[in-house]
Design a protein around this motif. Structure first.
Motif, PDB file in Angstrom:
ATOM      1  N   ILE A 184      27.240  44.740 -25.834  1.00  0.00           N
ATOM      2  CA  ILE A 184      27.335  43.717 -24.798  1.00  0.00           C
ATOM      3  C   ILE A 184      25.958  43.563 -24.150  1.00  0.00           C
ATOM      4  N   PRO A 185      25.419  42.353 -24.116  1.00  0.00           N
ATOM      5  CA  PRO A 185      24.093  42.152 -23.519  1.00  0.00           C
ATOM      6  C   PRO A 185      24.080  42.521 -22.041  1.00  0.00           C
ATOM      7  N   LEU A 186      23.011  43.159 -21.619  1.00  0.00           N
ATOM      8  CA  LEU A 186      22.822  43.544 -20.231  1.00  0.00           C
ATOM      9  C   LEU A 186      21.645  42.755 -19.660  1.00  0.00           C
ATOM     10  N   VAL A 187      21.884  42.118 -18.518  1.00  0.00           N
ATOM     11  CA  VAL A 187      20.856  41.334 -17.835  1.00  0.00           C
ATOM     12  C   VAL A 187      20.585  41.974 -16.476  1.00  0.00           C
ATOM     13  N   ILE A 188      19.328  42.182 -16.150  1.00  0.00           N
ATOM     14  CA  ILE A 188      18.935  42.579 -14.806  1.00  0.00           C
ATOM     15  C   ILE A 188      18.616  41.306 -14.044  1.00  0.00           C
ATOM     16  N   ASP A 189      19.389  41.025 -13.007  1.00  0.00           N
ATOM     17  CA  ASP A 189      19.128  39.798 -12.259  1.00  0.00           C
ATOM     18  C   ASP A 189      18.729  40.135 -10.834  1.00  0.00           C
ATOM     19  N   GLY A 190      18.494  39.088 -10.033  1.00  0.00           N
ATOM     20  CA  GLY A 190      18.058  39.296  -8.660  1.00  0.00           C
ATOM     21  C   GLY A 190      16.638  39.829  -8.575  1.00  0.00           C
ATOM     22  N   VAL A 191      15.799  39.504  -9.549  1.00  0.00           N
ATOM     23  CA  VAL A 191      14.408  39.966  -9.529  1.00  0.00           C
ATOM     24  C   VAL A 191      13.559  38.874  -8.872  1.00  0.00           C
ATOM     25  N   SER A 192      13.092  39.134  -7.686  1.00  0.00           N
ATOM     26  CA  SER A 192      12.247  38.168  -6.979  1.00  0.00           C
ATOM     27  C   SER A 192      10.821  38.249  -7.510  1.00  0.00           C
ATOM     28  N   PRO A 193      10.006  37.236  -7.249  1.00  0.00           N
ATOM     29  CA  PRO A 193       8.602  37.317  -7.688  1.00  0.00           C
ATOM     30  C   PRO A 193       7.881  38.544  -7.136  1.00  0.00           C
ATOM     31  N   LEU A 194       8.173  38.900  -5.885  1.00  0.00           N
ATOM     32  CA  LEU A 194       7.526  40.083  -5.318  1.00  0.00           C
ATOM     33  C   LEU A 194       8.017  41.348  -5.984  1.00  0.00           C
ATOM     34  N   ALA A 195       9.346  41.441  -6.228  1.00  0.00           N
ATOM     35  CA  ALA A 195       9.884  42.624  -6.903  1.00  0.00           C
ATOM     36  C   ALA A 195       9.339  42.739  -8.314  1.00  0.00           C
ATOM     37  N   LEU A 196       9.086  41.613  -8.953  1.00  0.00           N
ATOM     38  CA  LEU A 196       8.523  41.655 -10.301  1.00  0.00           C
ATOM     39  C   LEU A 196       7.180  42.368 -10.314  1.00  0.00           C
ATOM     40  N   ARG A 197       6.372  42.143  -9.259  1.00  0.00           N
ATOM     41  CA  ARG A 197       5.043  42.745  -9.221  1.00  0.00           C
ATOM     42  C   ARG A 197       5.058  44.171  -8.677  1.00  0.00           C
ATOM     43  N   LEU A 198       6.008  44.472  -7.788  1.00  0.00           N
ATOM     44  CA  LEU A 198       6.006  45.787  -7.136  1.00  0.00           C
ATOM     45  C   LEU A 198       6.839  46.826  -7.877  1.00  0.00           C
ATOM     46  N   THR A 199       7.740  46.388  -8.731  1.00  0.00           N
ATOM     47  CA  THR A 199       8.578  47.320  -9.486  1.00  0.00           C
ATOM     48  C   THR A 199       8.278  47.152 -10.974  1.00  0.00           C
ATOM     49  N   ALA A 200       9.053  47.847 -11.773  1.00  0.00           N
ATOM     50  CA  ALA A 200       8.876  47.771 -13.229  1.00  0.00           C
ATOM     51  C   ALA A 200      10.218  47.451 -13.871  1.00  0.00           C
ATOM     52  N   PRO A 201      10.706  46.202 -13.795  1.00  0.00           N
ATOM     53  CA  PRO A 201      11.995  45.858 -14.388  1.00  0.00           C
ATOM     54  C   PRO A 201      12.082  46.188 -15.871  1.00  0.00           C
ATOM     55  N   ALA A 202      10.946  46.141 -16.556  1.00  0.00           N
ATOM     56  CA  ALA A 202      10.958  46.436 -17.991  1.00  0.00           C
ATOM     57  C   ALA A 202      11.419  47.855 -18.262  1.00  0.00           C
ATOM     58  N   ALA A 203      11.182  48.778 -17.299  1.00  0.00           N
ATOM     59  CA  ALA A 203      11.554  50.178 -17.492  1.00  0.00           C
ATOM     60  C   ALA A 203      13.060  50.387 -17.501  1.00  0.00           C
ATOM     61  N   LEU A 204      13.819  49.406 -17.036  1.00  0.00           N
ATOM     62  CA  LEU A 204      15.274  49.544 -17.029  1.00  0.00           C
ATOM     63  C   LEU A 204      15.878  49.318 -18.407  1.00  0.00           C
ATOM     64  N   ALA A 205      15.071  48.875 -19.352  1.00  0.00           N
ATOM     65  CA  ALA A 205      15.489  48.750 -20.754  1.00  0.00           C
ATOM     66  C   ALA A 205      16.735  47.878 -20.911  1.00  0.00           C
ATOM     67  N   ALA A 206      16.783  46.775 -20.188  1.00  0.00           N
ATOM     68  CA  ALA A 206      17.885  45.824 -20.336  1.00  0.00           C
ATOM     69  C   ALA A 206      17.554  44.831 -21.440  1.00  0.00           C
ATOM     70  N   ASP A 207      18.561  44.111 -21.897  1.00  0.00           N
ATOM     71  CA  ASP A 207      18.333  43.108 -22.931  1.00  0.00           C
ATOM     72  C   ASP A 207      17.561  41.916 -22.394  1.00  0.00           C
ATOM     73  N   PHE A 208      17.842  41.559 -21.123  1.00  0.00           N
ATOM     74  CA  PHE A 208      17.146  40.435 -20.503  1.00  0.00           C
ATOM     75  C   PHE A 208      16.846  40.777 -19.046  1.00  0.00           C
ATOM     76  N   VAL A 209      15.823  40.131 -18.516  1.00  0.00           N
ATOM     77  CA  VAL A 209      15.474  40.223 -17.100  1.00  0.00           C
ATOM     78  C   VAL A 209      15.444  38.809 -16.551  1.00  0.00           C
ATOM     79  N   LYS A 210      16.139  38.602 -15.458  1.00  0.00           N
ATOM     80  CA  LYS A 210      16.259  37.266 -14.872  1.00  0.00           C
ATOM     81  C   LYS A 210      15.391  37.193 -13.619  1.00  0.00           C
ATOM     82  N   LEU A 211      14.352  36.388 -13.679  1.00  0.00           N
ATOM     83  CA  LEU A 211      13.437  36.192 -12.559  1.00  0.00           C
ATOM     84  C   LEU A 211      13.907  35.015 -11.722  1.00  0.00           C
TER      85      LEU A 211
END
Length: 453
Positions: free
Chosen positions: A315-342
């Motif tokens: 089942i595909p996993l999407v990380i959502d609720g990623v704001s532009p600021l969170a994109l720069r201050l965190t590492a969404p890629a490290a969560l190893a999800a199938d998709f990241v929703k900015l």
């Protein structure tokens, strides 16, 4: 999209006025659920049980109940069938009520019974007194019956089945779609000559319905309250979806693009989700799951378990609720999800040079094939996203593009406007889809081109 913090794409006005959501019945049910301490009672004036009570009967009863609540504490609930309910300390019902004209006094139940009984006849409205918590189940059943009779609440109370009468469960199952709307994400520039290809339909919760719940007025300043409401709705959605399979409705996971559900990690690892997975396997249906970045960070162990379960179930996993600021201050890629929703923000088009470099590095770490741009409500968002390598988009501008494509292909298009087509596609409840003569196109189960079969 981040269901419990951001605003949904569907304007709240499409779901009706929150004042129409049976507030008396709903609030009575919620108050009864909280009434576990002894020393309180419910006084019910059954004005709805008798044919056409006189207008002054209701005014008299309401005035006396309001006066008692103000003097002794408590709350009055006016129900749609005409009944009035007072939740109050039991002692206040035994205390005498001063009748100002004569100076005499009697207890409130006896006073009501006398005032509502014409000479030589039965009472206009029987008066019941139910002590709590001994009569709590009876009051719950009564509130549930009133709720089901009105048939107007889109609110989910998520009471355990041992507490929730069957009538309420049936009413909520029937009215669950009023709480929901959906939005289609697309792939732009796909192969095979298809310029816009639907990817999935995200199921989210109507903000107007959440705001109509007790405490919902604090939804925007208090995202934790919103999350509490949304968690209760997750349970209902998970329980309802197996019954929607192969019904060819707006919530059918077996037809059209896959449904995406916004869930917390605990919901993914719960029993209701396991039951849904079993039903999906039986029918060969597919879904996706979206977990917000905030949820993943708040419960890292639960998120890891949910991710493993979803990966095992394909089942595909999407990380959502990623704001532009969170994109720069965190590492969404490290969560190893199938998709990241900015989440799109107009500020993305006006970043400083340093911010642009940080954003580019974060996007590259995720990979263009794993990115979704949400909140693409205007053409500016699509233009920026395409320049950055995005091919997956979701938002009101996308909704309008899809609606235009449907109208170009639909043989009933002459009777619809672009806005009507777009709003009907977003709606889940039958009332929101009323007037569409090609519902299969709304659900993506009919070809986007050519005459309908």
């Amino acid at each position: 999209m981040n269901t419990w913090i951001g605003r949904p794409a569907l304007p709240p006005t499409l779901h009706g006025d929150p004042a129409d959501y049976a507030p008396g019945e709903r609030q009575l049910l919620e108050a009864t659920r909280r009434s576990t301490a002894p020393g309180w009672s419910a006084l019910v004036v059954h004005l709805g049980d008798r044919a056409a009570p006189k207008p002054h009967h209701r005014r008299i009863a309401r005035s006396l109940l309001d006066d008692s609540a103000q003097r002794h504490g408590g709350q009055v609930f006016a129900l749609r069938n005409g009944d009035l309910v007072l939740l109050c300390p039991s002692a206040s019902l035994r205390a005498p009520v001063a009748t100002r004209p004569a100076g005499s006094s009697e207890a409130l139940p006896a006073l009501l019974a006398r005032l509502l009984r014409p000479e030589g006849s039965e009472p206009v409205a029987p008066v019941s007194v139910w002590p709590l918590p001994d009569s709590r189940e009876r009051l719950l059943a009564y509130a549930a019956e009133r709720l089901a009779d009105g048939g107007l609440t889109p609110l989910d109370h998520a009471v355990a089945e041992t507490e929730l009468p069957i009538a309420l469960a049936a009413a909520e199952a029937r009215l669950l779609p009023d709480l929901l709307h959906r939005q289609t994400a697309v792939l732009i520039g796909g192969g095979g000559g298809v310029r816009i290809q639907p990817l999935f339909r995200e199921i989210t919760y109507a903000e107007a319905a959440l705001q109509a719940q007790p405490g919902g007025e604090a939804m925007e300043p208090d995202p934790f309250m919103v999350r509490h409401f949304a968690a209760r709705l997750e349970e209902r959605v998970l329980a309802a979806l197996p019954g929607e399979i192969n019904r060819h409705g707006a919530l059918d996971p077996a037809s059209g693009p896959p449904l995406h559900l916004n869930l917390a990690p605990a919901s993914v690892t719960g029993a209701a989700f396991a039951d849904l997975l079993a039903a999906l396997r039986t029918h060969g249906a597919a879904i996706g799951v979206e977990i917000s970045l905030v949820e993943a960070a708040a419960d890292p162990d639960g998120f890891a378990q949910a991710r493993s379960l979803l990966r095992e179930a394909a089942i595909p996993l999407v990380i959502d609720g990623v704001s532009p600021l969170a994109l720069r201050l965190t590492a969404p890629a490290a969560l190893a999800a199938d998709f990241v929703k900015l989440d799109w923000s107009p500020r993305l088009a006006r970043l400083t040079a340093a911010e642009q470099r940080e954003t580019r590095l974060a996007l590259d770490a995720i990979g263009a094939d794993r990115l979704i741009l949400a909140g693409a409500d205007h053409e500016e968002a699509l233009q920026w996203g395409l320049l950055q390598g995005f091919r997956r988009f979701q938002g009101r501008h996308v909704d309008a593009m899809l609606a235009a494509g449907r109208l170009a292909a639909c043989r009933h298009a002459a009777g619809c406007t672009l806005r009507q087509c777009g709003e009907r596609a977003l709606a889940v409840a039958p009332a929101g889809r009323l007037g569409c003569l090609a519902p299969a196109m709304l659900d993506g189960t009919a070809p986007p081109r050519g005459p309908l079969q």
